[in-house]
Design a protein around this motif. Sequence first.
Motif, PDB file in Angstrom:
ATOM      1  N   GLN A   1      42.379  65.644  33.785  1.00  0.00           N
ATOM      2  CA  GLN A   1      42.895  64.374  33.284  1.00  0.00           C
ATOM      3  C   GLN A   1      42.436  63.254  34.211  1.00  0.00           C
ATOM      4  O   GLN A   1      42.235  63.463  35.405  1.00  0.00           O
ATOM      5  N   VAL A   2      42.278  62.066  33.649  1.00  0.00           N
ATOM      6  CA  VAL A   2      41.836  60.919  34.431  1.00  0.00           C
ATOM      7  C   VAL A   2      42.670  59.711  34.047  1.00  0.00           C
ATOM      8  O   VAL A   2      43.041  59.538  32.886  1.00  0.00           O
ATOM      9  N   GLN A   3      43.006  58.903  35.016  1.00  0.00           N
ATOM     10  CA  GLN A   3      43.701  57.645  34.775  1.00  0.00           C
ATOM     11  C   GLN A   3      42.747  56.494  35.042  1.00  0.00           C
ATOM     12  O   GLN A   3      41.991  56.521  36.024  1.00  0.00           O
ATOM     13  N   LEU A   4      42.811  55.476  34.188  1.00  0.00           N
ATOM     14  CA  LEU A   4      41.865  54.370  34.242  1.00  0.00           C
ATOM     15  C   LEU A   4      42.608  53.049  34.407  1.00  0.00           C
ATOM     16  O   LEU A   4      43.607  52.808  33.718  1.00  0.00           O
ATOM     17  N   VAL A   5      42.095  52.204  35.273  1.00  0.00           N
ATOM     18  CA  VAL A   5      42.694  50.888  35.497  1.00  0.00           C
ATOM     19  C   VAL A   5      41.589  49.839  35.475  1.00  0.00           C
ATOM     20  O   VAL A   5      40.680  49.873  36.322  1.00  0.00           O
ATOM     21  N   GLU A   6      41.680  48.922  34.515  1.00  0.00           N
ATOM     22  CA  GLU A   6      40.694  47.853  34.399  1.00  0.00           C
ATOM     23  C   GLU A   6      41.110  46.637  35.229  1.00  0.00           C
ATOM     24  O   GLU A   6      42.298  46.399  35.456  1.00  0.00           O
ATOM     25  N   SER A   7      40.124  45.865  35.618  1.00  0.00           N
ATOM     26  CA  SER A   7      40.368  44.595  36.294  1.00  0.00           C
ATOM     27  C   SER A   7      39.168  43.691  36.068  1.00  0.00           C
ATOM     28  O   SER A   7      38.109  44.138  35.600  1.00  0.00           O
ATOM     29  N   GLY A   8      39.361  42.416  36.394  1.00  0.00           N
ATOM     30  CA  GLY A   8      38.240  41.483  36.325  1.00  0.00           C
ATOM     31  C   GLY A   8      38.252  40.539  35.139  1.00  0.00           C
ATOM     32  O   GLY A   8      37.390  39.660  35.037  1.00  0.00           O
ATOM     33  N   GLY A   9      39.211  40.715  34.240  1.00  0.00           N
ATOM     34  CA  GLY A   9      39.287  39.799  33.118  1.00  0.00           C
ATOM     35  C   GLY A   9      39.755  38.422  33.537  1.00  0.00           C
ATOM     36  O   GLY A   9      40.144  38.203  34.692  1.00  0.00           O
ATOM     37  N   GLY A  10      39.702  37.486  32.598  1.00  0.00           N
ATOM     38  CA  GLY A  10      40.163  36.144  32.912  1.00  0.00           C
ATOM     39  C   GLY A  10      39.681  35.150  31.891  1.00  0.00           C
ATOM     40  O   GLY A  10      39.208  35.508  30.810  1.00  0.00           O
ATOM     41  N   LEU A  11      39.817  33.880  32.256  1.00  0.00           N
ATOM     42  CA  LEU A  11      39.401  32.767  31.402  1.00  0.00           C
ATOM     43  C   LEU A  11      38.095  32.204  31.935  1.00  0.00           C
ATOM     44  O   LEU A  11      37.979  31.911  33.131  1.00  0.00           O
ATOM     45  N   VAL A  12      37.121  32.049  31.055  1.00  0.00           N
ATOM     46  CA  VAL A  12      35.823  31.532  31.460  1.00  0.00           C
ATOM     47  C   VAL A  12      35.285  30.643  30.347  1.00  0.00           C
ATOM     48  O   VAL A  12      35.605  30.847  29.168  1.00  0.00           O
ATOM     49  N   GLN A  13      34.488  29.661  30.726  1.00  0.00           N
ATOM     50  CA  GLN A  13      33.870  28.802  29.723  1.00  0.00           C
ATOM     51  C   GLN A  13      32.690  29.507  29.073  1.00  0.00           C
ATOM     52  O   GLN A  13      32.065  30.398  29.665  1.00  0.00           O
ATOM     53  N   ALA A  14      32.388  29.093  27.860  1.00  0.00           N
ATOM     54  CA  ALA A  14      31.224  29.636  27.163  1.00  0.00           C
ATOM     55  C   ALA A  14      29.973  29.465  28.032  1.00  0.00           C
ATOM     56  O   ALA A  14      29.782  28.415  28.648  1.00  0.00           O
ATOM     57  N   GLY A  15      29.164  30.518  28.056  1.00  0.00           N
ATOM     58  CA  GLY A  15      27.976  30.516  28.899  1.00  0.00           C
ATOM     59  C   GLY A  15      28.205  31.097  30.277  1.00  0.00           C
ATOM     60  O   GLY A  15      27.233  31.357  31.008  1.00  0.00           O
ATOM     61  N   GLY A  16      29.448  31.318  30.629  1.00  0.00           N
ATOM     62  CA  GLY A  16      29.781  31.860  31.938  1.00  0.00           C
ATOM     63  C   GLY A  16      29.681  33.374  31.988  1.00  0.00           C
ATOM     64  O   GLY A  16      29.253  34.023  31.028  1.00  0.00           O
ATOM     65  N   SER A  17      30.101  33.912  33.132  1.00  0.00           N
ATOM     66  CA  SER A  17      29.990  35.350  33.379  1.00  0.00           C
ATOM     67  C   SER A  17      31.298  35.912  33.924  1.00  0.00           C
ATOM     68  O   SER A  17      32.067  35.203  34.574  1.00  0.00           O
ATOM     69  N   LEU A  18      31.506  37.171  33.646  1.00  0.00           N
ATOM     70  CA  LEU A  18      32.602  37.944  34.222  1.00  0.00           C
ATOM     71  C   LEU A  18      32.098  39.350  34.482  1.00  0.00           C
ATOM     72  O   LEU A  18      31.201  39.839  33.783  1.00  0.00           O
ATOM     73  N   ARG A  19      32.706  39.993  35.460  1.00  0.00           N
ATOM     74  CA  ARG A  19      32.400  41.399  35.726  1.00  0.00           C
ATOM     75  C   ARG A  19      33.684  42.200  35.646  1.00  0.00           C
ATOM     76  O   ARG A  19      34.599  41.979  36.449  1.00  0.00           O
ATOM     77  N   LEU A  20      33.746  43.083  34.691  1.00  0.00           N
ATOM     78  CA  LEU A  20      34.897  43.962  34.552  1.00  0.00           C
ATOM     79  C   LEU A  20      34.670  45.233  35.361  1.00  0.00           C
ATOM     80  O   LEU A  20      33.550  45.752  35.417  1.00  0.00           O
TER      81      LEU A  20
END
Length: 122
Positions: A1-20
Amino acid sequence: QVQLVESGGGLVQAGGSLRLSCAASGRTFGSYAMGWFRQAPGREREFVSSISRGSVTYYAISVKGRFTISRDNAKNAVYLQMNSLKPEDTAVYYCAASTSAGGTNYRLYAYWGQGTQVTVST
């Protein structure tokens, strides 16, 4: 079994970048195919990207050329680099693990994180 935890989301303007990021528990992370899916309000969960145990990658047509999936088995982590973001990318993004081939079908993924919100403003 594996547990997963996401991070890195948020608010960004169009054309911007995020790394999840998706951190996985357990000592057999390398044996899982990993995927990213997203779900916008009122819409079904949809495939975004996946990476196999052998690091073969797949992308939805809507994100190909803008998003990059990668994995680091030593860190038990998978990443989704999102560039040139568009308002239509707004959704909750989920990390998922599959003991089979993974791919685009969410039914093949047995383990899911809680999701991280990505909001792209105009």
